[in-house]
Design a protein around this motif. Sequence first.
Motif, short mmCIF file in Angstrom:
data_model
loop_
_atom_site.label_atom_id
_atom_site.label_comp_id
_atom_site.label_asym_id
_atom_site.label_seq_id
_atom_site.Cartn_x
_atom_site.Cartn_y
_atom_site.Cartn_z
N CYS A 434 0.83 -1.21 0.00
CA CYS A 434 0.00 0.00 0.00
C CYS A 434 0.86 1.25 0.00
CB CYS A 434 -0.91 0.03 1.23
SG CYS A 434 -2.17 -1.24 1.20
N LYS A 435 1.87 1.27 0.86
CA LYS A 435 2.70 2.46 0.97
C LYS A 435 3.46 2.71 -0.32
CE LYS A 435 3.97 1.45 5.56
NZ LYS A 435 4.90 1.66 6.67
N ARG A 437 2.41 2.36 -3.08
CA ARG A 437 1.49 3.03 -4.01
C ARG A 437 1.14 4.43 -3.54
NH1 ARG A 437 3.62 -0.65 -6.72
NH2 ARG A 437 2.39 -2.41 -7.49
N GLY A 438 1.83 4.90 -2.49
CA GLY A 438 1.63 6.28 -2.05
C GLY A 438 0.63 6.44 -0.92
N ILE A 439 0.15 5.31 -0.37
CA ILE A 439 -0.87 5.37 0.68
C ILE A 439 -0.19 5.28 2.04
CG2 ILE A 439 -2.92 4.20 1.59
CD1 ILE A 439 -3.26 3.01 -1.30
N ASP A 440 -0.45 6.22 2.93
CA ASP A 440 0.27 6.19 4.22
C ASP A 440 -0.30 5.12 5.15
OD1 ASP A 440 -1.96 7.17 5.56
OD2 ASP A 440 -1.29 9.24 5.48
N THR A 441 0.42 4.89 6.26
CA THR A 441 0.08 3.78 7.15
C THR A 441 -1.37 3.84 7.62
OG1 THR A 441 2.34 3.95 7.91
CG2 THR A 441 0.90 2.49 9.16
N LYS A 443 -3.99 5.32 6.41
CA LYS A 443 -4.98 5.06 5.35
C LYS A 443 -4.93 3.59 4.92
CE LYS A 443 -6.59 9.21 3.27
NZ LYS A 443 -5.64 10.30 3.56
N LEU A 447 -7.97 1.01 4.89
CA LEU A 447 -8.36 0.25 3.70
C LEU A 447 -8.46 -1.24 4.00
CD1 LEU A 447 -6.30 1.34 0.54
CD2 LEU A 447 -8.77 1.26 0.73
N ILE A 448 -7.39 -1.75 4.59
CA ILE A 448 -7.32 -3.19 4.82
C ILE A 448 -8.40 -3.65 5.79
CG2 ILE A 448 -5.86 -5.06 5.72
CD1 ILE A 448 -3.42 -3.38 4.71
N GLY A 451 -11.75 -3.54 4.22
CA GLY A 451 -11.85 -4.67 3.31
C GLY A 451 -12.20 -5.94 4.05
#
Lengths: 481, 250
Positions: A434-435, A437-441, A443, A447-448, A451
């Motif tokens: 995730c990180k 891809r530019g997504i911080d911890t 977020k 997301l996870i 999900g």
Amino acid sequence: MSNQQDILGEVTTSDYKYGFYSDIETEVIPKGLSEEVIRIISAKKNEPEWLLDFRLKSYQKWLSMETPRWAHLNIPSIDFQNIIYFAAPKKKAQYESLDEVDPELIDTFNKLGISLEEQKVLSGVAVDAVIDSVSVKTTFSDTLSKLGILFMSFSEAVHKHPDLVKKYLGSVVPAADNYFAALNSAVFSDGSFCYIPKGVRSPVELSTYFRINAANTGQFERTLIIADEGAYVSYLEGCTAPQRDENQLHAAIVEIIAHTDAEVKYSTVQNWYPGDKEGKGGIYNFVTKRGMCQGDRSKISWTQVETGSAITWKYPSCILKGDYSVGEFYSVAVTNNMQQADTGSKMIHLGKHTKSTIISKGISAGKSHNSYRGLVRINPKAEHSRNFSQCDSLLLGDKCGAHTFPYIETNNPTGIVEHEATTSKISDEQLFYCKQRGIDTEKAIGLIVNGYAKEVLNQLPMEFAVEAQKLLSISLEGSVG
Amino acid sequence: MLEIKNLYVSVQGKQIINGLNLKVNAGEVHAIMGPNGTGKSTLASVIAGNTAYEVTEGEIIYNGKNLMELSIEDRAREGVFLGFQYPVEIPGVSMTNFMRTALDEIRQYRGQEPLSAGAFLKYMNQKKELVELHDKLNNRSVNQGFSGGEKKKNEIFQMAMLEPQLAILDETDSGLDIDALRIVASGVNKLKTKENATVVITHYQRLLDYIVPDFVHVMYEGKIVKTGDKNLALELEEKGYDWIKKELMA
Ligand SMILES: Nc1ncnc2c1ncn2[C@@H]1O[C@H](COP(=O)(O)OP(=O)(O)OP(=O)(O)O)[C@@H](O)[C@H]1O
Ligand SMILES: [Mg+2]
């Protein structure tokens, strides 16, 4: 990664997002519990004799009972004489428009992001808002009353529809059911009452926002929902609570009755104040929720998103009495820091061809403990009944605990009970992915986790699901390092 | 654009990269080849910022910035993209939601407004076409239940979505059938501009027929031991790595 440490530090020390205090003047009675106090409560609410009787009998039963110890919880001893059992906003009145309502209260709603105006316009939800113990505002009751739907505070129902209340009160959760149910039955303050007449489908979701708002006041909600033959209703309950230094006891009862071909969907987002990082000051939430599938082909569905409270003790259950009746339980329970949750469901199969589903998703972080406890019982006469249970646990970090206690009693050879359980972790690889891809911890965890909980969140009405998603992320902020 | 100087990396006390140097300029395509376990994936992970690996010496400069001072997500936002050798599954998170979140984050970092839902979907469909991702993969959970080849294609799709400046593709060709290989390679070629650069890690010369590299590096025991043009890959295909090892011993 110093950056990450900073974020962690910031979010773990930040105050509870909904932890604010509102200054509405409150009328309270002295601390402590006695027959005298119960008489005062009943008198203040102008209750009929039979209800006072119900309370007093419940009190006697409670005196003979003990706090349950079987849950996987560390419950501090509660001083029941140090609790105020009744509090009502002083300026109580039924308002026609929002302009008449105490501006403090409007402000409180605005902070919660649930201003009545917005609710009315955007979501088409009728709101029965309970601040402390007395209903302040009911909306949409006009629309509803045209359909014969009764949706009002419990106290109001006692006066306006005593026959219904008398008939159903305690019919699903008897006063002696358990310690906290007995306590609630003795001192319940207020709550919601809802009756859907024969063949009516409620066109709006009925929603109640609960809130504890007076210092040191136990909150004992009482909710009664009755769906008559062929009726349908979706009911939403959501709560947030202001930050508080003393522990607050919350012992609610929800009773649902579904007659032949009726369906009730009950959704909760529970976000009581969980206490600080050391677990100080959080709400104790001991709830008895039970639905009776009284008639054939009736259906009761519980969906809960539990993120708050220092201690949660809660097992929304279904008694499947009618043939072909259906019970469902969908749950996401999040615990962080020092929170403890022991939650799950009971499905009691009495009728033939009854069916139940349990989907439980536990998420534990910090030093919290999260237990699933479930009972599936198929009685001897419940021919061809079946249950499917799926209990998943997600662990964030290695200081938290997840426990699963499934109890299965099959007393009919034609019964089928399936139970699946998994335990998983958010892996470093998933976070790295995730990180990258530019997504911080924060977020990424949001997301996870969302999900993971999707199956349950999908059961919630749209606008509630969005709120629940945000809550999940907020509750877990700073939980993975 | 990227300059790695005298890099030493270890994991759990084990030395994996031993004094590696590499320079990549904008507009270039580099291929890194080398025997299993020589540290190719480790190098890619370290550039991306995986904290499981410890950089004990050396530096990585990217667009004049010391990459080591940036978090993983900030490196990504600065335009570093890693096509994973083993993409992980994230159950319940749809590809669409995942990409939307990633793109929003990256755009925000760059001071751009988030795309509206409509604009995002349009953009995503364009990119899907680019990598000929005609199926419904984006409605499924991230990599969950994807076949090996689908996962690799999905990596290139993400690369197309995020438009990185430096893309490192770790064995994106392995596990692809002939058609998929051609599609993936043509995707990479279409995404190529004068401003960006691609580093492909591969075992097979075949890929380099499609993605023609400016440089081919041979990595061995944590170091780049030989650099040449695309003909070096042909030579390796023919002769294997033994002759290089022998050269090194001599
Ligand atoms: N997290 C780790 N813990 C322990 N050892 C590791 C770790 N990551 C990599 N290694 C070891 O480092 C060495 C280099 O691994 P790496 O994955 O970088 O090789 P590679 O060149 O990509 O190989 P391949 O061609 O097989 O993909 C291997 O010996 C591997 O076992
Ligand atoms: Mg590798």
